[in-house]
Scaffold this active site. Structure first.
Site, mmCIF file in Angstrom:
data_model
loop_
_atom_site.group_PDB
_atom_site.id
_atom_site.type_symbol
_atom_site.label_atom_id
_atom_site.label_comp_id
_atom_site.label_asym_id
_atom_site.label_seq_id
_atom_site.Cartn_x
_atom_site.Cartn_y
_atom_site.Cartn_z
ATOM 1 C CG HIS A 168 1.276 -35.243 -29.845
ATOM 2 N ND1 HIS A 168 2.453 -35.101 -30.535
ATOM 3 C CD2 HIS A 168 0.615 -34.057 -29.975
ATOM 4 C CE1 HIS A 168 2.522 -33.886 -31.056
ATOM 5 N NE2 HIS A 168 1.407 -33.235 -30.728
ATOM 6 C CD GLU A 170 4.182 -38.141 -29.820
ATOM 7 O OE1 GLU A 170 3.269 -38.806 -30.354
ATOM 8 O OE2 GLU A 170 4.425 -36.958 -30.121
ATOM 9 N N GLY A 223 33.818 -42.531 -14.467
ATOM 10 C CA GLY A 223 33.100 -43.075 -13.333
ATOM 11 C C GLY A 223 31.595 -42.999 -13.568
ATOM 12 C CG ASP A 226 26.502 -42.035 -20.727
ATOM 13 O OD1 ASP A 226 25.663 -42.874 -20.334
ATOM 14 O OD2 ASP A 226 26.235 -40.835 -20.893
#
Ligand code: XMP
Length: 509
Positions: A168, A170, A223, A226
């Site tokens: 892997h 990553e 608030g 996002d």
């Protein structure tokens, strides 16, 4: 823009693969192997494809597979773990279950000279996590790497740009993982590093300016990061055609509602409606002690309040939501059927008729959202704000919620936040005060007191699925405890929660 397809076979690190690629300023999107076809891949003009890992064995009935024609598209392919086995299997090689145990953890990797391994020494450390392995090379493939347990830890096609690795890259434990992605993206696929947040902002503003011309757009501002970033981005595109509704349910931290109002109305000059729904929420919550019921009431009441405001506003054509990429990937692994039913503000679109829903951040990871927020001029404090649950302080007050308890908790929590900011170089990943339902005897001056117990909570975590309690310095704890018992009337005791997750959860309810 250069695009890489991360073809998802269900592995646990798939988001990490896309993030590593995006860190190198190349756009990567995750799509389920189920929802993609070779024609779609050709049409979308990907510069490269990564086959991810996955939990299955290639020879199981119904195991995830893909049209072998993908290997003839003349688009470079990199298979990782299950993806590597699949490439071998699709090309006529053999995959077998290991007779010894699984190979798991850090392993010494021996590599041979290869474009994918450019700049790496012959021996390095990689991260392995598998039971099956490629036991026989397909025709037209060469071995490029091995480990003691794995004869074909790396293979590649002799002519085509098809590469497969069992380990892997990553995962940070693979020493040269980033180098492998760099080699694949820039040397093998010929990508240009053209994915930047500045370009994203310019493109999005241009897109929404055209698409939403003369449309009225409504956004529920919570608030949180996002919805805040969504608001500022859309405001750049449509200006006064955007209206943000901020439902103040009274369950926010001290000063937070004022900060939201100040930032969006005064600094950014947006149309912001702050709905004072504090009484409405407290009335509905009166006498309720069950945590799940509290959550349900707050969710429902939020929708009802938002609905009322939307009707008062007149015709709103478009609903904007702050959905981000992990919300989409986690809800359906990029499966488009599930994406449509995923809504941040539980079920809103079905009760109010909108022509369209827009989710400008739907392709961004959280750290990319933060970068966009900073570039758009949002305050750093807001952009790097710790997570805060939707039901707010309601799940941090054990038992019934009253105005008195809310005020008491807000004060105690504000002291904790202030002292952490003053004395810790790196703040814990999440930290807050909770109000227990226990009262205890204390003494103040010559008088006996009988006040509430405040619990302090702070955790270190990467993903909030597991967490370790933070070792806040004792001196800092001492100051917090002193200040709370002195300054917050009605509290006679302060305790520190030293439970990790599992077995505890981060929140108390
Ligand atoms: P737990 O308590 O489950 O929390 O360990 C993990 C993370 O999720 C947050 N949390 C919530 N967020 N609505 C939310 O939006 C909720 O009902 C909720 N409950 C917990 C919690 O603050 C932590 O970051």
């Amino acid at each position: 823009m250069n695009k890489i397809l991360v073809l998802d076979f269900g592995g646990q690190y798939n988001q990490l693969i896309a993030r590593r690629i995006r860190d190198m300023h190349v756009y990567a999107e995750i799509e389920s192997y189920r929802s993609m076809t070779v024609e779609m891949i050709r049409e979308r003009a990907y510069k490269g494809i990564v086959f991810t890992g996955g939990p299955n064995s290639v020879y199981e009935d119904g195991a995830p597979g893909f049209d072998p024609a993908v290997l003839d598209l003349d688009i470079p392919v990199l298979g990782i773990c299950y993806g590597a086995q699949l490439i071998a299997y699709m090309s006529g090689g053999k995959v077998q279950k290991s007779e010894q145990s699984s190979e798991y953890g850090k392993t010494t990797l021996y590599t041979e000279p290869d474009a994918l391994f450019k700049g790496m020494p012959e021996t390095s450390i990689c991260w392995m996590s598998h039971t099956d392995y490629i036991s026989e090379l397909p025709d037209d493939y060469l071995r490029t790497a091995y480990t003691v347990q794995c004869p074909y830890a790396g293979i590649r096609h002799k002519e085509k740009k098809i590469y497969a690795i069992q380990f892997h890259p990553e995962v940070t434990h693979t020493e040269y993982g980033k180098q492998i992605f760099r080699n694949f993206l820039f040397d093998i696929c010929g990508c240009a590093p053209d994915w930047t947040m500045d370009d994203f902002i310019d493109r999005s503003v241009e897109q929404y300016r055209n698409e939403l011309r003369d449309k009225n757009v409504l956004l529920a501002l919570s608030g949180g990061v996002d919805s805040a970033v969504t608001a500022v981005l859309l405001h750049r595109a449509v200006g006064d055609h955007l209206t943000c509704v901020f439902v103040d349910h009274g369950l926010l931290r001290k000063g937070e509602a004022e900060e939201v109002e100040n930032t969006f109305r005064n600094t950014f000059g947006m149309n912001l409606i702050r709905v004072d729904a504090r009484d409405r929420f407290l009335t509905r919550l009166a006498g309720v002690t069950d945590p799940e019921l509290k959550r349900k009431i707050i969710g429902e009441e939020f929708i009802r309040t938002f609905e009322t405001e939307a009707h008062l506003l007149g015709k709103m054509h478009v609903l904007a939501q702050g959905t981000i990429y992990p919300d989409i990937v986690e809800s359906g692994k990029g499966d488009s059927a599930v994406i449509k039913s995923h809504h941040n503000v539980g079920g809103l679109p079905s009760v109010i008729a909108f022509e369209r829903i827009v989710e400008p951040l739907r392709y961004l990871f959280k750290d990319e959202v933060r970068e966009v927020g900073i570039k758009l001029g949002l305050p750093t404090d807001l952009v790097y704000r710790q997570p805060f649950p939707g039901p707010g302080l309601a799940v941090r007050i054990i038992g019934e919620i009253t105005r008195e308890k809310l005020e008491l908790l807000q004060e105690a929590d504000a002291i904790l936040r202030e002292e952490i900011k003053n004395s810790m170089r790196k703040a814990p990943d999440q930290y807050f005060a909770a109000l227990t339902n226990t009262r205890s005897v204390g003494v103040m001056g010559d008088a006996r007191t009988y006040g509430y117990t405040i619990a302090l909570r702070a955790v270190e975590t990467d993903d909030f699925m597991t967490a370790e309690w933070t070792r806040i310095p004792w001196e800092c704890l001492a100051v917090i405890s002193n200040r709370i018992t002195n300054e917050v009337h009605g509290v006679s005791r302060v305790v520190y929660d030293i439970t990790s997750k599992p077995p505890g959860t981060v929140e108390w309810e």
